[in-house]
Design a protein around this motif. Structure first.
Motif, short mmCIF file in Angstrom:
data_model
loop_
_atom_site.label_atom_id
_atom_site.label_comp_id
_atom_site.label_asym_id
_atom_site.label_seq_id
_atom_site.Cartn_x
_atom_site.Cartn_y
_atom_site.Cartn_z
N GLN A 1 42.77 33.79 42.54
CA GLN A 1 41.98 33.56 43.74
C GLN A 1 40.54 33.15 43.42
OE1 GLN A 1 40.98 37.19 45.95
NE2 GLN A 1 41.73 36.21 47.81
N VAL A 2 39.93 33.83 42.45
CA VAL A 2 38.53 33.51 42.14
C VAL A 2 38.39 32.40 41.11
CG1 VAL A 2 37.76 35.84 42.72
CG2 VAL A 2 38.30 35.32 40.34
N THR A 3 39.48 32.04 40.43
CA THR A 3 39.43 30.98 39.42
C THR A 3 39.56 29.59 40.02
OG1 THR A 3 40.33 32.44 37.70
CG2 THR A 3 40.52 30.07 37.33
N ALA A 4 40.42 29.45 41.02
CA ALA A 4 40.69 28.12 41.58
C ALA A 4 39.41 27.41 42.05
CB ALA A 4 41.70 28.24 42.72
N PRO A 5 38.50 28.08 42.76
CA PRO A 5 37.27 27.37 43.18
C PRO A 5 36.40 26.92 42.00
CG PRO A 5 37.63 29.29 44.57
CD PRO A 5 38.60 29.40 43.43
N LEU A 6 36.40 27.68 40.90
CA LEU A 6 35.61 27.28 39.74
C LEU A 6 36.20 26.05 39.08
CD1 LEU A 6 33.17 27.99 37.94
CD2 LEU A 6 34.75 29.29 36.49
N GLN B 1 39.46 36.34 51.26
CA GLN B 1 38.01 36.53 51.21
C GLN B 1 37.29 35.25 50.77
OE1 GLN B 1 37.12 39.40 48.07
NE2 GLN B 1 38.98 38.79 47.01
N THR B 2 35.97 35.28 50.87
CA THR B 2 35.13 34.19 50.39
C THR B 2 34.96 34.30 48.88
OG1 THR B 2 33.93 34.19 52.48
CG2 THR B 2 32.88 33.07 50.63
N VAL B 3 35.02 33.16 48.20
CA VAL B 3 34.72 33.11 46.77
C VAL B 3 33.44 32.30 46.60
CG1 VAL B 3 35.49 32.34 44.49
CG2 VAL B 3 37.14 33.33 46.10
N TYR B 4 32.51 32.85 45.81
CA TYR B 4 31.20 32.25 45.64
C TYR B 4 31.05 31.63 44.25
CZ TYR B 4 30.39 35.39 49.59
OH TYR B 4 30.49 36.05 50.79
N ILE B 5 30.35 30.52 44.17
CA ILE B 5 29.94 29.95 42.89
C ILE B 5 28.51 30.40 42.66
CG2 ILE B 5 29.73 27.87 41.49
CD1 ILE B 5 32.57 28.36 42.50
N ARG B 6 28.25 30.99 41.48
CA ARG B 6 26.93 31.59 41.22
C ARG B 6 26.37 31.10 39.88
NH1 ARG B 6 29.19 36.92 41.37
NH2 ARG B 6 29.42 36.69 39.12
N LYS B 7 25.05 31.20 39.75
CA LYS B 7 24.39 30.93 38.46
C LYS B 7 23.56 32.15 38.10
CE LYS B 7 22.65 26.90 37.37
NZ LYS B 7 21.73 25.71 37.29
#
Length: 390
Positions: free
Chosen positions: A149-154, A360-366
């Motif tokens: 779930q959290v990998t696909a957006p990355l 849920q929402t998945v966020y891209i962060r730095k």
């Protein structure tokens, strides 16, 4: 006979006759068996979960729908599935818990799943993140996340960010294999090339030979997943081996940049892009209040994603008990958990009624230096992400 004494006598008579009055029945505690690693290499996960459970009860009361809530904490050490299964059996058979919760890593959740099925007790998975976990028992509900779930957006973000070639490095067990599969698929669909896929052992990993291989291959980026607690070692060796200086970017899932460990990772984290469902820097009123309360109750700790999985797990349990008016029948509690939606400290979440998994929402962060420490600052997001099914 005064009124108080009369009530006591009547109550005793009813008990001796084997009839439990409704008032007495309602006062029976709801027992929750919380199985987490409080020792061993993944102890930080257990500490975060325990702290969040305590905070939730402190804020929301030690009883719900007339039922006192009793937490029975068990340390499984985080590495031996047989230990987790034995503890689950003991909690159900001897301690008569009505709910099982916690579960730091996938093999441990797998081990406990048959116990939940046989006993017909809800099993709230707060941390373990392999996609297939809910399929192991119809009584499992997950409030944490899945690696897929959290990998696909990355993978999608990388394909749009001038990253043309990647090597993947994951821990060699369920979540890592999920992350590898989803990243490879998503990145290739965006036109990227995966040069190599590397897998490090879960126990006693040495990342040096894998990073040496990455340096030889010279990809644009290295994608990493390791479980919470291992990120500091990866970042340290990545820096020491000069990969950043050689032009290799590091991108990862949020486990690598665990909020609880960001201070110890330090400057090596700066500039690393990750994807996850929670950051202690998440800019919502709910999260700011949560971070403040958590830090006050646990000096020296910063809440991480496992804490939020536990906090929301308790929210879900309390909600279900209110819906059943305190009835702890496993099937009734499970039915009350399906399809529930609420505003979490991480953002909007819901439990898929069909899969019993979290949406849920998945966020891209730095990662950036901020306020005298290091934080994962969100700059993009994908809403209502479901596990993609791997």
């Amino acid at each position: 006979m005064n009124q108080q004494r009369r009530q006591l006598v009547l109550g005793a008579a009813a008990l001796s006759a084997g009839v439990l009055p409704a008032v007495a029945r309602a006062a029976e505690p709801l027992k929750v068996g919380l199985i987490v690693p409080m020792s061993g290499p993944f102890a930080s996960t257990g500490r975060q979960i325990e702290a969040a459970v305590k905070l939730f009860i402190q804020q929301n009361g030690a009883s719900v729908a007339g039922r006192p809530v009793e937490i029975l904490l068990k340390d499984d050490g985080g590495v031996a599935p047989d230990v987790t299964k034995r503890l689950a059996l003991e909690l159900v058979a001897r301690d008569k818990v009505q709910v099982l919760a916690g579960f730091g890593l996938t093999p441990l959740a797998f081990a406990a799943a048959p116990v939940a099925t046989q006993a017909k007790v809800p099993m709230i998975v707060m941390a373990a993140a392999t996609s297939s976990i809910p399929q192991r028992s119809p009584y499992i509900v997950r409030t944490g996340f899945t690696l897929a779930q959290v990998t696909a957006p990355l993978a999608q973000w990388a394909g749009k960010s001038k990253i043309k070639s990647v090597v993947t490095l994951v821990s060699d067990y369920g979540p890592g294999l999920d992350a590898e599969k989803v990243f490879v698929k998503g990145f290739a669909e965006g036109g990227g090339k995966v040069v190599d896929t590397l897998r490090a052992p879960l126990r006693n990993p040495d990342y040096a030979p894998f990073l040496a291989r990455v340096r030889d291959l010279k990809p644009d980026a290295l994608f990493v997943f390791v479980p919470s607690g291992e990120g500091a070692a990866v970042l340290k060796q990545f820096t020491e081996r000069g990969l950043a200086a050689a032009g290799v970017r590091l991108i990862c899932t949020g486990d690598v940049l665990d909020d609880d460990l960001m201070a110890s990772i330090g400057p090596a984290s700066v500039g690393v892009v990750s994807s996850h469902h929670y950051s202690a820097a998440h800019a919502s009123a709910e999260n700011k209040a949560y971070v403040e309360a958590f830090s006050k109750a646990n000096p020296g700790m910063r809440p991480n994603f496992h804490s939020v999985g536990a906090y929301d797990g308790m929210h879900l349990l309390y909600h279900a008990l209110k819906q059943t008016n305190g009835d702890s029948n496993g099937d009734k509690l499970l039915a009350a958990m399906k399809g529930v939606a609420w505003t979490s400290v991480r953002g909007p979440v819901s439990i898929d009624a069909a899969t019993r998994d979290i949406v849920q929402t998945v966020y891209i962060r730095k990662a950036e230096a901020s306020a005298g420490s290091y934080y994962n600052i969100e700059f993009d997001q994908v809403d209502k992400v479901r596990d993609p099914g791997v």
